[in-house]
Design an enzyme around this catalytic site. Sequence first.
Site, PDB file in Angstrom:
ATOM      1  CG  ASP A  62      -1.675   1.056   1.254  1.00  0.00           C
ATOM      2  OD1 ASP A  62      -1.670   2.053   0.618  1.00  0.00           O
ATOM      3  OD2 ASP A  62      -2.820   1.029   1.921  1.00  0.00           O
ATOM      4  CE1 TYR A 153      -7.554  10.726 -10.100  1.00  0.00           C
ATOM      5  CE2 TYR A 153      -8.701  12.292 -12.012  1.00  0.00           C
ATOM      6  CZ  TYR A 153      -7.846  11.017 -11.478  1.00  0.00           C
ATOM      7  OH  TYR A 153      -7.877  10.042 -12.347  1.00  0.00           O
ATOM      8  CE  LYS A 157      -4.258  10.748 -11.600  1.00  0.00           C
ATOM      9  NZ  LYS A 157      -3.181   9.727 -11.712  1.00  0.00           N
TER      10      LYS A 157
END
Length: 265
Positions: A62, A153, A157
């Site tokens: 993880d 998000y 990116k």
Amino acid sequence: MTMPSTVLITGASTGIGAAYAERFAKRGHDLVLVARDKARLDSLAARLHAATGRAVDVIQADLTQANDLATVEKRLREDARITTLINNAGIAQSGGFTTQSVESIERMIMLNTVALTRLSAAIAPRLAEVGEGAIVNIGSVVGFAPEFGMSVYGATKAFVLFLSQGLSLELSPKGVYVQAVLPAGTRTELWERAGIDTATLPDLMDVDALVDAALVGFDRREPVTIPPLHVASRWDDLDAARQGLMGDLRQAQVAARYQTASHPA
């Protein structure tokens, strides 16, 4: 006899990562597959080894956890057979900024940006020293589209794109290829895990089509590959406009429109 080079892929148990694993195995590369789901990793590794004969190692990790991330970093630093890193692991989050928990925001930033950067930093010095290799970072068109309403998000990116472009400028003279791949909506489990109903997302791209297109860009050594962009000149125009903007900046001077103070009524 030359030993086959190895590709390390994060988020490899399903979706885009699994498709990359299949393609690189078929190209004759050994693999190191990294993901949280050990059962899926083992199943994929066994299938690819049986189909291609390539060696496939798995690392259950993880990447938001410090010890797991350190394990993968160590492998990248020390395993000279690894010449390509595919930074694919990432998560999205449903809901607006004001409804997302601090914990979910932190986890998304950790996986999408911090882990990606640290893994790149683990392998880049070694690749630069030998003068070959590649780092592929999976971004998203959301990174330059705040209108999509995925603020955090999209910000992660945007970071991936900027980092990739910066690393390309820095590392390509040393023989290291850096590629940013920018998908639009792609049919993966990312949406379900984010609590987003794919039925509300029309025209999702098939994973295999996305990865095949990304590999065309990889083979061409494109710095930025945008599989869903049908008019390539749009990206060229955007980049030219960005460079033009930089040329118009005058660092020591305030622009004329800001030199006259305005006072609210």
